[in-house]
Design a protein around this motif. Structure first.
Motif, PDB file in Angstrom:
ATOM      1  N   ASP A 146       6.433   3.998  21.078  1.00 16.72           N
ATOM      2  CA  ASP A 146       7.528   4.915  21.415  1.00 16.72           C
ATOM      3  C   ASP A 146       7.292   5.631  22.738  1.00 16.72           C
ATOM      4  O   ASP A 146       8.235   5.845  23.512  1.00 16.72           O
ATOM      5  CB  ASP A 146       7.711   5.953  20.295  1.00 16.72           C
ATOM      6  CG  ASP A 146       8.301   5.345  19.028  1.00 16.72           C
ATOM      7  OD1 ASP A 146       8.822   4.212  19.112  1.00 16.72           O
ATOM      8  OD2 ASP A 146       8.234   5.992  17.968  1.00 16.72           O
ATOM      9  N   ASP A 147       6.061   6.036  22.999  1.00 14.89           N
ATOM     10  CA  ASP A 147       5.779   6.740  24.248  1.00 14.89           C
ATOM     11  C   ASP A 147       6.017   5.840  25.456  1.00 14.89           C
ATOM     12  O   ASP A 147       6.585   6.276  26.470  1.00 14.89           O
ATOM     13  CB  ASP A 147       4.338   7.256  24.260  1.00 14.89           C
ATOM     14  CG  ASP A 147       4.145   8.467  23.345  1.00 14.89           C
ATOM     15  OD1 ASP A 147       5.160   9.101  22.996  1.00 14.89           O
ATOM     16  OD2 ASP A 147       2.996   8.762  22.978  1.00 14.89           O
ATOM     17  N   GLU A 148       5.596   4.595  25.366  1.00 13.41           N
ATOM     18  CA  GLU A 148       5.841   3.664  26.471  1.00 13.41           C
ATOM     19  C   GLU A 148       7.332   3.377  26.617  1.00 13.41           C
ATOM     20  O   GLU A 148       7.824   3.221  27.745  1.00 13.41           O
ATOM     21  CB  GLU A 148       5.070   2.363  26.242  1.00 13.41           C
ATOM     22  CG  GLU A 148       3.574   2.497  26.454  1.00 13.41           C
ATOM     23  CD  GLU A 148       2.875   1.153  26.487  1.00 13.41           C
ATOM     24  OE1 GLU A 148       3.568   0.112  26.567  1.00 13.41           O
ATOM     25  OE2 GLU A 148       1.630   1.135  26.432  1.00 13.41           O
ATOM     26  N   ALA A 151       8.678   6.259  28.432  1.00 15.42           N
ATOM     27  CA  ALA A 151       8.143   6.260  29.793  1.00 15.42           C
ATOM     28  C   ALA A 151       8.915   5.291  30.684  1.00 15.42           C
ATOM     29  O   ALA A 151       9.218   5.596  31.839  1.00 15.42           O
ATOM     30  CB  ALA A 151       6.663   5.888  29.775  1.00 15.42           C
ATOM     31  N   VAL A 158       3.133   7.593  31.132  1.00 10.92           N
ATOM     32  CA  VAL A 158       2.952   7.765  29.688  1.00 10.92           C
ATOM     33  C   VAL A 158       2.187   9.051  29.383  1.00 10.92           C
ATOM     34  O   VAL A 158       2.489   9.758  28.413  1.00 10.92           O
ATOM     35  CB  VAL A 158       2.227   6.543  29.091  1.00 10.92           C
ATOM     36  CG1 VAL A 158       1.898   6.778  27.623  1.00 10.92           C
ATOM     37  CG2 VAL A 158       3.083   5.289  29.227  1.00 10.92           C
ATOM     38  N   ILE A 161       4.521  11.946  29.259  1.00  8.58           N
ATOM     39  CA  ILE A 161       5.316  11.907  28.027  1.00  8.58           C
ATOM     40  C   ILE A 161       4.513  12.522  26.884  1.00  8.58           C
ATOM     41  O   ILE A 161       5.015  13.363  26.120  1.00  8.58           O
ATOM     42  CB  ILE A 161       5.703  10.456  27.676  1.00  8.58           C
ATOM     43  CG1 ILE A 161       6.621   9.844  28.751  1.00  8.58           C
ATOM     44  CG2 ILE A 161       6.354  10.390  26.288  1.00  8.58           C
ATOM     45  CD1 ILE A 161       8.017  10.382  28.776  1.00  8.58           C
ATOM     46  N   ARG A 162       3.265  12.136  26.755  1.00 11.28           N
ATOM     47  CA  ARG A 162       2.433  12.637  25.665  1.00 11.28           C
ATOM     48  C   ARG A 162       2.153  14.133  25.797  1.00 11.28           C
ATOM     49  O   ARG A 162       2.139  14.864  24.802  1.00 11.28           O
ATOM     50  CB  ARG A 162       1.124  11.841  25.607  1.00 11.28           C
ATOM     51  CG  ARG A 162       1.339  10.397  25.158  1.00 11.28           C
ATOM     52  CD  ARG A 162       0.101   9.548  25.318  1.00 11.28           C
ATOM     53  NE  ARG A 162       0.357   8.179  24.856  1.00 11.28           N
ATOM     54  CZ  ARG A 162      -0.336   7.127  25.232  1.00 11.28           C
ATOM     55  NH1 ARG A 162      -1.361   7.259  26.073  1.00 11.28           N
ATOM     56  NH2 ARG A 162      -0.048   5.918  24.756  1.00 11.28           N
ATOM     57  N   ARG A 165       5.348  15.938  24.880  1.00 13.76           N
ATOM     58  CA  ARG A 165       5.572  15.859  23.437  1.00 13.76           C
ATOM     59  C   ARG A 165       4.683  16.880  22.717  1.00 13.76           C
ATOM     60  O   ARG A 165       5.120  17.548  21.769  1.00 13.76           O
ATOM     61  CB  ARG A 165       5.290  14.449  22.928  1.00 13.76           C
ATOM     62  CG  ARG A 165       5.749  14.220  21.492  1.00 13.76           C
ATOM     63  CD  ARG A 165       5.227  12.895  20.955  1.00 13.76           C
ATOM     64  NE  ARG A 165       5.805  11.735  21.603  1.00 13.76           N
ATOM     65  CZ  ARG A 165       6.971  11.199  21.283  1.00 13.76           C
ATOM     66  NH1 ARG A 165       7.704  11.744  20.328  1.00 13.76           N
ATOM     67  NH2 ARG A 165       7.398  10.107  21.905  1.00 13.76           N
ATOM     68  N   ILE A 177      11.927  15.586  22.975  1.00 13.25           N
ATOM     69  CA  ILE A 177      11.227  14.944  24.091  1.00 13.25           C
ATOM     70  C   ILE A 177      12.165  14.089  24.937  1.00 13.25           C
ATOM     71  O   ILE A 177      12.106  14.123  26.173  1.00 13.25           O
ATOM     72  CB  ILE A 177      10.024  14.109  23.581  1.00 13.25           C
ATOM     73  CG1 ILE A 177       9.290  13.435  24.745  1.00 13.25           C
ATOM     74  CG2 ILE A 177      10.443  13.106  22.548  1.00 13.25           C
ATOM     75  CD1 ILE A 177       8.655  14.363  25.724  1.00 13.25           C
TER      76      ILE A 177
END
Length: 454
Positions: A146-148, A151, A158, A161-162, A165, A177
């Protein structure tokens, strides 16, 4: 080169400078536009080409790697910049495909070899053979989690993003997010501040800001067309930055004779607002900036005041040694990764890394501890970062609380902002305030007020 539109040529020059020389697009592009004397339409095109390409660079790199059949790190960097610029036109703008391809090939001739121009032509022809939706589907298919996925879709590294989040999860709002990173890709409107005692919001011929009582928002146009801006009585300043300064200056009534310190004042935006607030209340401000070039910017920012506040060029981490318990109020607008201002500085997302967070957190902690030492008993300070990263915000404050114990105390910052703002701020229950682009329309400013025991 005569076949290439000036807007495209300027956009590529700025993008090359950003990559090769660590130039700042928001500083370089206006200079290039002014020199070129472009029409308003061409200036608008150059601006969209530059910022749009920088914002969406990560997504375009995935598309280019698929179309080229090789990783982007195997492509000559200057040619890759040409391809990114072309991708923005083909995938995100209503630009005729033949114009985007032909002029990109011409641009490639100026930065690469003849074989490189053939490569550019081939890659772009491949991209034009599929629709925008088809390319998005192919790009997203490369994501492993999901993060990728986020991204690629919203063109953020990435690790950012993390980090975002995690910061949202700390508020119980991790589900926001996607809204946050989407907001990072929307160009912000021009925000103005009317310096108290010097200008009023009403004379700015703009919409009153949603939250800041001294702020206004322009729909468009050049803010220098406004007389108050030209004369320095009003400034371009994000509404979140205004709230950060006002949280300190309006946290309690000003007592005439107070001494204030802006510890990390460059380039001078918050210092100007604090200086205006101090002058109205009978206080005095000292602005400190260790970097000489930035200190000069602070002096220029404060030149409108008579007398102008004193500007120091001290190492902020030593201020507690040389000026112990000297100031009633202190602003620490700490050097940070700037992850909260990606709307304004789109290239910053590609320049920063987790290593920068680790490096800066030590400096941030030292600055906060030095400021506490320089604060008078009974005084108040504001720790501010334009980054929501927990390691640059909450963790730094928690470290100071652990070090100083009962000598300092967090102040209910949302409650203070509630007495200042024109509208209700949507903030979770906490003693600090975290502003967000998607929720408040501001940069992602972290603000924590701290008081020192009598």
């Amino acid at each position: 080169m005569s076949a290439v539109q000036p807007a495209r040529r300027i956009a590529l020059d700025v993008i090359l400078a950003v990559r090769e020389s660590d130039a700042y697009a928001n500083l370089l592009l206006p200079v290039r536009l002014q020199r070129a004397k472009l029409s308003e339409a061409d200036a608008g095109l150059a601006t969209e080409l530059t910022y749009g390409t920088l914002r969406r660079q990560g997504y375009y790199d995935v598309v280019i790697s698929i179309a080229a059949g090789r990783p982007v790190d195997k492509i000559d960097p200057a040619i890759l910049d040409v391809l990114r610029l072309a991708c923005h036109q083909l995938l995100s703008m209503r630009v005729a495909q033949h114009a985007a391809v032909d002029e990109s090939v011409q641009l490639a001739k100026t930065v690469g070899s003849n074989s490189a121009t053939g490569f550019v032509n081939g890659v772009l022809r491949t991209i034009t053979r599929s629709t925008v939706d088809e390319w998005q589907e192919r790009a997203l298919a490369t994501a492993k989690n999901d993060d990728e996925h986020l991204a690629i879709l919203h063109s953020h590294p990435v690790w950012i993003i993390r980090a975002f989040r995690a910061a949202l999860a700390a508020e119980g709002r991790a589900d926001e997010i996607a809204d946050l990173v989407e907001a990072d890709n929307v160009a912000p409107r021009v925000s103005l501040v009317a310096l108290p005692g010097n200008a009023t919001v009403e004379e700015l011929d703009a919409y009153a800001s949603t939250f800041s009582p001294v702020g206004a928002t322009l729909d468009g146009g050049d803010p220098l067309q406004l007389e108050a801006v030209r004369t320095g009585r009003a400034r371009v300043q994000d509404e979140g930055s205004q709230l950060a300064a006002l949280a300190l200056s309006r946290s309690r009534p000003i007592v005439a004779g107070e001494r204030w310190l802006d510890l990390c004042a460059g380039p001078g935006g918050k210092a100007a607002l604090l200086a205006a607030e101090a002058a109205v209340g009978g206080a005095t401000l000292v602005a400190n900036e260790v970097v000489p070039a930035r200190a000069e910017l602070v002096r220029k920012a404060l030149a409108v005041f008579e007398p102008a506040p004193v500007v120091w060029e001290l190492d902020g981490t030593t201020v507690g040694d040389d000026h112990a318990e000297e100031f009633d109020r202190i602003l620490i607008d700490a050097p940070c990764t700037g992850l909260g201002a990606l709307r304004r500085r789109p290239e910053a997302r590609w320049r920063k890394s987790p290593r920068d967070v680790a490096h800066l957190s030590g400096l941030q902690s030292n600055l906060l501890n030095a400021a506490i030492a320089a604060l008078k008993p009974g005084g108040i300070l504001a720790y501010v970062t334009c980054s929501p990263h927990l390691a640059e915000s909450k963790v730094i404050v928690e470290g100071a609380i652990k070090k100083w114990g009962s000598a300092i105390e967090r102040v209910d910052t949302p409650a203070v902002l509630g007495t200042i703002t024109e509208s209700q701020l949507d903030l979770p229950e906490s003693l600090h305030a975290q502003l967000w682009p998607h929720r408040h329309g501001t940069d992602a400013m972290f603000i924590q007020l701290i008081s020192k025991a009598e």
